[in-house]
Design a protein around this motif. Structure first.
Motif, PDB file in Angstrom:
ATOM      1  N   LEU A  10     -18.731   5.264   6.255  1.00  0.00           N
ATOM      2  CA  LEU A  10     -17.567   6.333   5.534  1.00  0.00           C
ATOM      3  C   LEU A  10     -16.750   4.224   5.763  1.00  0.00           C
ATOM      4  CD1 LEU A  10     -17.373   9.299   6.677  1.00  0.00           C
ATOM      5  CD2 LEU A  10     -17.928   8.803   4.950  1.00  0.00           C
ATOM      6  N   PRO A  11     -16.095   3.505   5.894  1.00  0.00           N
ATOM      7  CA  PRO A  11     -15.816   2.690   5.599  1.00  0.00           C
ATOM      8  C   PRO A  11     -14.333   1.950   6.248  1.00  0.00           C
ATOM      9  CG  PRO A  11     -16.951   1.934   3.261  1.00  0.00           C
ATOM     10  CD  PRO A  11     -17.561   3.109   3.955  1.00  0.00           C
ATOM     11  N   PHE A  12     -13.619   3.532   5.825  1.00  0.00           N
ATOM     12  CA  PHE A  12     -12.147   3.369   5.512  1.00  0.00           C
ATOM     13  C   PHE A  12     -11.945   4.393   7.091  1.00  0.00           C
ATOM     14  CE2 PHE A  12     -14.171   7.276   3.418  1.00  0.00           C
ATOM     15  CZ  PHE A  12     -13.913   8.554   5.009  1.00  0.00           C
ATOM     16  N   LEU A  13     -12.921   4.137   8.125  1.00  0.00           N
ATOM     17  CA  LEU A  13     -12.806   5.129   9.248  1.00  0.00           C
ATOM     18  C   LEU A  13     -12.527   3.760   9.767  1.00  0.00           C
ATOM     19  CD1 LEU A  13     -15.533   7.628  10.155  1.00  0.00           C
ATOM     20  CD2 LEU A  13     -12.866   8.060   9.157  1.00  0.00           C
ATOM     21  N   ARG A  14     -12.572   2.839   9.589  1.00  0.00           N
ATOM     22  CA  ARG A  14     -12.014   1.120  10.582  1.00  0.00           C
ATOM     23  C   ARG A  14     -10.564   0.924  10.602  1.00  0.00           C
ATOM     24  NH1 ARG A  14     -17.277  -2.323   7.192  1.00  0.00           N
ATOM     25  NH2 ARG A  14     -18.303  -1.170   8.176  1.00  0.00           N
ATOM     26  N   TRP A  15      -9.841   1.951   9.748  1.00  0.00           N
ATOM     27  CA  TRP A  15      -8.446   0.670   9.379  1.00  0.00           C
ATOM     28  C   TRP A  15      -8.214   2.184   9.336  1.00  0.00           C
ATOM     29  CZ3 TRP A  15      -6.754   3.256   4.935  1.00  0.00           C
ATOM     30  CH2 TRP A  15      -7.931   3.255   3.884  1.00  0.00           C
ATOM     31  N   LEU A  16      -8.403   3.487   9.169  1.00  0.00           N
ATOM     32  CA  LEU A  16      -7.487   4.502   8.997  1.00  0.00           C
ATOM     33  C   LEU A  16      -7.005   4.959   9.951  1.00  0.00           C
ATOM     34  CD1 LEU A  16      -7.014   6.207   6.298  1.00  0.00           C
ATOM     35  CD2 LEU A  16      -8.913   8.167   7.431  1.00  0.00           C
ATOM     36  N   PRO A  17      -7.422   4.631  11.517  1.00  0.00           N
ATOM     37  CA  PRO A  17      -6.848   5.157  12.474  1.00  0.00           C
ATOM     38  C   PRO A  17      -5.241   4.313  12.636  1.00  0.00           C
ATOM     39  CG  PRO A  17      -9.017   5.345  13.071  1.00  0.00           C
ATOM     40  CD  PRO A  17      -8.364   4.931  11.375  1.00  0.00           C
ATOM     41  N   SER A  18      -5.017   3.118  11.882  1.00  0.00           N
ATOM     42  CA  SER A  18      -3.897   1.760  11.970  1.00  0.00           C
ATOM     43  C   SER A  18      -2.682   2.630  11.131  1.00  0.00           C
ATOM     44  CB  SER A  18      -4.682   0.926  12.262  1.00  0.00           C
ATOM     45  OG  SER A  18      -4.963   0.766  10.824  1.00  0.00           O
ATOM     46  N   VAL A  19      -3.030   3.568  10.380  1.00  0.00           N
ATOM     47  CA  VAL A  19      -1.841   4.323   9.329  1.00  0.00           C
ATOM     48  C   VAL A  19      -0.926   4.838  10.190  1.00  0.00           C
ATOM     49  CG1 VAL A  19      -1.729   4.914   7.559  1.00  0.00           C
ATOM     50  CG2 VAL A  19      -3.377   3.589   7.564  1.00  0.00           C
ATOM     51  N   ASN A  20       0.718   3.752  10.110  1.00  0.00           N
ATOM     52  CA  ASN A  20       1.383   4.515  10.208  1.00  0.00           C
ATOM     53  C   ASN A  20       2.657   5.343   9.943  1.00  0.00           C
ATOM     54  OD1 ASN A  20       2.801   2.703  10.373  1.00  0.00           O
ATOM     55  ND2 ASN A  20       2.493   1.655  11.885  1.00  0.00           N
ATOM     56  N   ARG A  21       4.010   5.778   9.554  1.00  0.00           N
ATOM     57  CA  ARG A  21       4.353   6.310   8.853  1.00  0.00           C
ATOM     58  C   ARG A  21       4.912   5.293   8.157  1.00  0.00           C
ATOM     59  NH1 ARG A  21       8.725  10.738  10.669  1.00  0.00           N
ATOM     60  NH2 ARG A  21       6.725  11.872  10.912  1.00  0.00           N
ATOM     61  N   LYS A  22       5.158   4.350   8.646  1.00  0.00           N
ATOM     62  CA  LYS A  22       6.089   2.794   7.724  1.00  0.00           C
ATOM     63  C   LYS A  22       5.022   2.623   6.567  1.00  0.00           C
ATOM     64  CE  LYS A  22       8.684  -1.783   9.047  1.00  0.00           C
ATOM     65  NZ  LYS A  22       8.993  -2.095   9.579  1.00  0.00           N
ATOM     66  N   LYS A  23       3.658   1.911   7.698  1.00  0.00           N
ATOM     67  CA  LYS A  23       2.757   1.918   6.600  1.00  0.00           C
ATOM     68  C   LYS A  23       2.114   3.165   5.122  1.00  0.00           C
ATOM     69  CE  LYS A  23      -0.047  -1.327   9.287  1.00  0.00           C
ATOM     70  NZ  LYS A  23      -1.590  -1.443  10.052  1.00  0.00           N
ATOM     71  N   LEU A  24       2.753   4.251   5.601  1.00  0.00           N
ATOM     72  CA  LEU A  24       2.108   4.620   4.934  1.00  0.00           C
ATOM     73  C   LEU A  24       3.359   5.134   3.844  1.00  0.00           C
ATOM     74  CD1 LEU A  24       0.052   6.960   4.729  1.00  0.00           C
ATOM     75  CD2 LEU A  24       1.430   8.624   5.325  1.00  0.00           C
ATOM     76  N   SER A  25       4.456   5.146   4.148  1.00  0.00           N
ATOM     77  CA  SER A  25       5.720   5.589   2.872  1.00  0.00           C
ATOM     78  C   SER A  25       5.221   4.041   2.393  1.00  0.00           C
ATOM     79  CB  SER A  25       7.007   5.438   4.054  1.00  0.00           C
ATOM     80  OG  SER A  25       7.407   4.411   4.695  1.00  0.00           O
ATOM     81  N   ASN A  26       5.532   2.503   3.245  1.00  0.00           N
ATOM     82  CA  ASN A  26       5.127   1.505   2.293  1.00  0.00           C
ATOM     83  C   ASN A  26       4.438   1.733   1.242  1.00  0.00           C
ATOM     84  OD1 ASN A  26       5.677  -0.947   2.073  1.00  0.00           O
ATOM     85  ND2 ASN A  26       4.131  -1.229   2.518  1.00  0.00           N
ATOM     86  N   ASP A  27       2.810   1.883   2.035  1.00  0.00           N
ATOM     87  CA  ASP A  27       2.476   2.132   0.649  1.00  0.00           C
ATOM     88  C   ASP A  27       1.902   3.292  -0.631  1.00  0.00           C
ATOM     89  OD1 ASP A  27       0.166   0.235   2.092  1.00  0.00           O
ATOM     90  OD2 ASP A  27      -0.701   1.213   2.945  1.00  0.00           O
ATOM     91  N   ALA A  28       2.327   4.656  -0.178  1.00  0.00           N
ATOM     92  CA  ALA A  28       3.363   4.810  -1.183  1.00  0.00           C
ATOM     93  C   ALA A  28       4.382   4.737  -2.098  1.00  0.00           C
ATOM     94  CB  ALA A  28       3.925   6.533  -0.487  1.00  0.00           C
ATOM     95  N   LEU A  29       5.018   3.863  -1.658  1.00  0.00           N
ATOM     96  CA  LEU A  29       5.828   2.715  -2.567  1.00  0.00           C
ATOM     97  C   LEU A  29       4.904   1.646  -4.044  1.00  0.00           C
ATOM     98  CD1 LEU A  29       9.270   2.926  -3.855  1.00  0.00           C
ATOM     99  CD2 LEU A  29       8.839   1.209  -1.572  1.00  0.00           C
ATOM    100  N   VAL A  30       4.588   1.005  -3.558  1.00  0.00           N
ATOM    101  CA  VAL A  30       3.620   0.067  -4.123  1.00  0.00           C
ATOM    102  C   VAL A  30       2.694   0.724  -4.764  1.00  0.00           C
ATOM    103  CG1 VAL A  30       1.424  -1.329  -4.050  1.00  0.00           C
ATOM    104  CG2 VAL A  30       3.812  -1.308  -1.664  1.00  0.00           C
ATOM    105  N   GLY A  31       2.293   2.051  -4.433  1.00  0.00           N
ATOM    106  CA  GLY A  31       1.319   2.679  -5.013  1.00  0.00           C
ATOM    107  C   GLY A  31       1.800   3.305  -6.781  1.00  0.00           C
ATOM    108  N   LEU A  32       3.305   3.608  -5.904  1.00  0.00           N
ATOM    109  CA  LEU A  32       4.419   4.535  -7.698  1.00  0.00           C
ATOM    110  C   LEU A  32       4.027   3.348  -8.828  1.00  0.00           C
ATOM    111  CD1 LEU A  32       6.070   6.364  -8.731  1.00  0.00           C
ATOM    112  CD2 LEU A  32       7.856   5.807  -7.087  1.00  0.00           C
ATOM    113  N   THR A  33       4.067   1.906  -7.752  1.00  0.00           N
ATOM    114  CA  THR A  33       4.997   0.672  -9.016  1.00  0.00           C
ATOM    115  C   THR A  33       3.447   0.475 -10.279  1.00  0.00           C
ATOM    116  OG1 THR A  33       6.484  -0.243  -7.343  1.00  0.00           O
ATOM    117  CG2 THR A  33       5.831  -1.672  -9.593  1.00  0.00           C
ATOM    118  N   GLY A  34       2.484   0.481  -8.970  1.00  0.00           N
ATOM    119  CA  GLY A  34       1.058   0.143  -9.612  1.00  0.00           C
ATOM    120  C   GLY A  34       0.814   1.763 -10.674  1.00  0.00           C
TER     121      GLY A  34
END
Length: 522
Positions: A10-34
């Motif tokens: 489960l390689p996503f466990l390497r970076w998933l714990p570092s996700v915070n609210r700011k990163k989450l909201s940023n990536d959600a907005l990027v995902g919307l554009t994509g």
């Protein structure tokens, strides 16, 4: 045997714990554009593959989530691509009627087989393939792909209806014949979207420029219907969540589809790895190529069970992901989830996006792929690598995109072999001794070059300083023995000085070595 760890499974466990609210909201907005970019593209690619439009959406959901979570690249976004869609259509259309249930079943079976092939290559650590795609190839491929994608959007930007062409050159020639048909209101919508997007990008760089540009173009058409009533809009569609599909493992079909599955698997891997490496260079990220290969295979193995046909890295969406400032692979996950939500509830909103606005947005993405600084640096550092870049760039414009990658890799290997076939040799004469310091491997490609130098050497003793010779193959061993026999017949001697033990061992393995000894000195 080392057991797999939880993070390797489960390689996503390497970076998933570092996700915070700011990163989450940023990536959600990027995902919307994509997601907004993915919807019309996915539908178009499904039609190219001979599938109903909704199958393009299915291919932009489940495989994208799996490739994002199990992959190594921070920014690579997978999904249906034009190249794979064309290959799938040409491979399966002779076997069944496009769009039929039989045809859909064969496409999904072929996609699953391609995923199995990719996954097995990942287990065999075939990710080393990326090492043969040199930086010059990646740079030329990136430049060429940006131009190909941009040219492909010009009909929508200019309001011209022309058939899709297999190469960029054919597209240019076809466009030239229809320039008199430019629809100026369509061009005006594209220009307005382009200006708004560029201004936002320059004045408010943190804002989603492409999303705002698309919104501005949509509002322009919506509030000025008399002037822009005929401007093309994204096609209406009825979507649903990906339905489960039970694959039919018919042995006869598997046999017939096997060559196409290998071709699709290799095409998808080379394309995805090239894009991932290009993105990793720009973002200064370490790329685990073997993990990426396994992720590509896993996504194509699981996707067909959810009605998703073969997917690979998308240049347009991946570049958007990088330029929009995605922080983690969750941007790809959000993109897939939003595609599903749009397919269910947002069809009426998508129907209002003008095609010229979408084309203008893609042009902005293509501009970001043009690395002029990298081209200048490559020209200053290595002219041969610069030539490889030009050859790859030319191939992308004159050939199909996937063929250009192979052409670039072959060109890069050609120049590499040319360099290694002429190892650096320092030569000097001391009394009755000729001394040669060879810096490089003595292998089949370099034998003729080294032998010519040996045959021109004068003196009773011809001494090879082999301290910098790391490798010698059978052809090199045979050549040295031939020279030793030739010199022996002339009452002269061949001497290997400071040779590494593995080189000495290889030379002494040859049958009959004791009959024509090469002298070894420390």
């Amino acid at each position: 045997m080392r057991l797999p760890t939880r993070q390797s499974l489960l390689p996503f466990l390497r970076w998933l714990p570092s996700v915070n609210r700011k990163k989450l909201s940023n990536d959600a907005l990027v995902g919307l554009t994509g997601a907004i970019l993915a919807l019309p593209q996915s539908i178009a690619y499904a039609l190219i593959a001979g599938l109903p439009a909704e199958y393009g959406l299915y291919a932009a959901i489940v495989p994208v989530i799996i490739a994002a979570l199990w992959g190594s690249s921070w920014h690579l976004i997978c999904g249906p691509t034009a190249a794979l869609s064309i290959v799938l259509f040409t491979s399966v259309s002779p076997m069944a009627t496009p769009g039929s249930d039989t045809y859909i079943g064969l496409i999904l079976l072929l996609s699953f087989m391609a995923g199995i092939f990719q996954w097995l290559l990942g287990l065999l650590r075939f990710g080393a393939l990326v090492n043969f795609v040199s930086h010059s190839v990646v740079l030329g491929f990136t430049l060429g792909a940006a131009l190909v994608i941009a040219l492909g959007q010009l009909p929508n930007l200019l309001g011209i209806e022309i058939a899709s062409q297999p190469t960029a050159l054919a597209t240019v020639l076809n466009l030239g014949q229809h320039l008199s048909e430019i629809d100026w209101p369509t061009f005006a919508v594209a220009g307005f979207t382009l200006v708004i997007s560029v201004l936002i990008k320059l004045l408010l760089p943190r804002w989603p420029a492409l999303l705002i540009g698309l919104l501005a173009g949509s509002l322009l058409v919506l509030f000025m219907p008399k002037q822009f009533a005929h401007v093309g809009l994204v096609a209406a569609f009825e979507g649903s969540l990906p339905p489960l599909h039970i694959l039919d493992f018919n042995l006869n079909d598997i046999t017939r589809l096997l060559p196409a599955a290998i071709a699709c698997g290799m095409l998808g891997l080379v394309t995805s790895l090239s894009i991932a490496r290009s993105l990793a260079t720009k973002s200064r990220q370490f790329l685990d190529a073997n993990q990426e290969v396994r992720a590509q295979g896993f996504s194509n193995m699981v996707g067909p069970w959810f009605s998703a046909y073969a997917s690979a890295g998308s240049f347009t969406r991946s570049a958007l992901n990088l330029q929009a400032g995605a922080k983690t692979p969750l941007a790809g996950v959000f993109s897939a989830i939003l595609v599903a939500l749009f397919a269910l509830f947002g069809t009426q909103l998508i129907e209002h996006i003008p095609l010229p606005s979408m084309a203008a947005g893609i042009l902005i993405i293509c501009w970001g792929l043009l690395d002029f600084a990298g081209v200048k640096s490559l020209y200053r550092v290595s002219r041969s690598e610069f030539l490889v870049m030009l050859l790859t760039l030319g191939a992308t414009l004159l050939m199909e995109l996937q063929t250009a990658i192979y052409a670039g890799v072959l060109a890069s290997l050609f120049f590499y072999l040319k360099r290694t076939s002429q190892p650096r040799v320092r030569f000097w004469q001391e009394d009755e001794e000729a001394l040669l310091r060879i810096e490089g491997s003595i292998f089949f490609g370099a034998c003729h070059y080294v032998q010519q130098i040996l045959q021109r050497s004068q003196g009773e003793r011809v001494i090879i300083d082999a301290h910098h010779v790391n490798f010698i193959d059978y052809a090199g061993v045979e050549m040295l023995h031939q020279e030793a026999r030739r010199l022996g017949s002339l009452k002269r001697q061949l001497v290997m000085r400071r040779a590494r033990q593995q080189v000495i061992d290889e030379i002494q393995k040859l049958e009959g070595a004791e009959a024509c000894p090469i002298v070894f000195e420390d």
